[in-house]
Design an enzyme around this catalytic site. Structure first.
Site, PDB file in Angstrom:
ATOM      1  CG  HIS A 199      60.063  45.414  49.632  1.00 63.61           C
ATOM      2  ND1 HIS A 199      60.964  45.740  48.648  1.00 63.61           N
ATOM      3  CD2 HIS A 199      60.792  44.812  50.606  1.00 63.61           C
ATOM      4  CE1 HIS A 199      62.180  45.350  48.997  1.00 63.61           C
ATOM      5  NE2 HIS A 199      62.103  44.798  50.190  1.00 63.61           N
TER       6      HIS A 199
ATOM      7  CG  ASP B 293      62.815  44.665  54.609  1.00 64.36           C
ATOM      8  OD1 ASP B 293      62.786  44.276  53.424  1.00 64.36           O
ATOM      9  OD2 ASP B 293      63.710  45.399  55.067  1.00 64.36           O
TER      10      ASP B 293
ATOM     11  NE  ARG C  40      67.408  42.716  55.135  1.00 62.88           N
ATOM     12  CZ  ARG C  40      66.153  42.600  54.693  1.00 62.88           C
ATOM     13  NH1 ARG C  40      65.826  43.094  53.511  1.00 62.88           N
ATOM     14  NH2 ARG C  40      65.243  41.996  55.395  1.00 62.88           N
TER      15      ARG C  40
ATOM     16  CG  HIS D  97      63.863  48.851  51.089  1.00 62.41           C
ATOM     17  ND1 HIS D  97      63.070  48.555  52.179  1.00 62.41           N
ATOM     18  CD2 HIS D  97      64.443  47.674  50.730  1.00 62.41           C
ATOM     19  CE1 HIS D  97      63.178  47.274  52.473  1.00 62.41           C
ATOM     20  NE2 HIS D  97      63.993  46.704  51.604  1.00 62.41           N
TER      21      HIS D  97
HETATM   22  C1  SIN Z   1      66.367  44.529  50.076  1.00 65.65           C
HETATM   23  O1  SIN Z   1      66.777  44.386  51.237  1.00 65.65           O
HETATM   24  O2  SIN Z   1      65.181  44.538  49.785  1.00 65.65           O
HETATM   25  C2  SIN Z   1      67.391  44.722  48.973  1.00 65.65           C
HETATM   26  C3  SIN Z   1      68.008  46.065  49.026  1.00 65.65           C
HETATM   27  C4  SIN Z   1      69.174  46.205  48.087  1.00 65.65           C
HETATM   28  O3  SIN Z   1      69.745  45.205  47.657  1.00 65.65           O
HETATM   29  O4  SIN Z   1      69.545  47.331  47.784  1.00 65.65           O
END
Ligand code: SIN
Length: 283
Positions: free
Chosen positions: A101, A103, A274, A259
């Protein structure tokens, strides 16, 4: 370009580079910051190792790139509304972000990027994959590029949006806010091919969790081409894969990479923080 203050080591042919010679717990002067920014534009996702930063230092680094996003649905880290804790406890089976996806593309101004900091990682597994959407676009035929130039994708959050937040919270360690199931999220349109504002390169901009049709077409009509594009965007030759260690950081450019986190560490814990940097309307 040549770098004077940092080292930049690509980790794959498609995208991704590890940056060395930098301590993100210290303020970055403009020359060092300029090189980090250049490496980010050149490599689409950049990685740092062995960092030891506080929540405020994490946010300060993010603020060098823009204002910070407060996630519309997830409970933030206490005292830090701009930090989205991505957690999996050993007894929990499901993760956040386990499907390819971009974000938050259901928003009119999706994020520029996100900076993920590893606090605790499993002994093996829990890697994150990234896929260059520049390469996904550039490897299409001229005929398909021409078709896509006229198309607009319609994005919504129906897959991510919980019908009942408490059911979802029972299955995952990263918790949704109370009332998350009532958040209104209208559809949003973005071009299927966007131009990166800094590199000037074109990137594909559709993803299978939020792009459900093309503008002026039904879902049924849109599905065959979207399915083809989703498969294409995930080709291994467009990707890199990052193996985390405690203190590692990944900073991805949400405008040109997708990602996906890997859920292959059952029985172990993985704790990340994050910080998400706000972006502009894609064109
Ligand atoms: C995400 O932000 O989509 C998760 C990425 C991760 O946990 O590696």
């Amino acid at each position: 370009m040549g770098y004077e203050h940092i080292t930049v080591e690509p980790i794959a042919g498609a995208c991704g580079a590890e940056i060395g010679g930098i301590d993100l717990s210290q303020p970055l002067n403009d020359s060092v910051f300029g090189e980090v920014k250049q490496a980010f534009v050149d490599h689409q996702v950049i990685f740092f190792r062995d960092q030891d930063i506080t929540e405020d230092q994490h946010k300060d680094f993010g603020r060098r790139f823009g204002t910070l996003n407060i996630h519309p649905r997830y409970v933030p880290l206490e005292g830090h509304p701009e930090i989205f804790p991505i957690r999996k406890d050993p007894e929990v089976k499901k993760i956040v972000g386990g499907v390819w996806h971009h974000d938050l593309t259901h928003l009119p101004e999706p994020p520029l990027g996100a900076i993920l900091y590893a606090l605790d990682v499993p002994p093996t597994g829990g890697d994150t994959m990234f896929s260059s959407q520049y390469l996904a676009y550039e490897t299409l035929s001229d005929g398909l590029k021409e078709t896509l130039a006229g198309l607009v994708g319609v994005h919504d959050n129906r897959i991510q949006a919980p019908k009942i937040a408490s059911d979802r919270n029972a299955e995952r360690s990263s918790k949704l806010r109370e009332g998350a199931d009532a958040v209104e999220e209208p559809e949003c349109e973005h071009p299927v091919v966007i131009t990166h504002p800094e590199s000037g390169r074109k990137a594909l901009y559709v993803n299978k969790i939020r792009t459900h049709r093309f503008k002026d077409m039904t879902e049924e009509e849109s599905r065959p081409l979207l399915q083809y594009l989703f498969g294409h965007t995930e080709k291994p030759e467009f990707t890199c894969r990052f193996r985390w260690r405690k203190g590692s950081i990944a900073f991805w450019d949400n405008r040109c990479v997708m990602h996906r986190a890997l859920n292959d560490y059952q029985g172990h814990k993985r704790y990340m923080n994050r910080v998400t940097v706000n972006g502009a309307r894609p064109v």
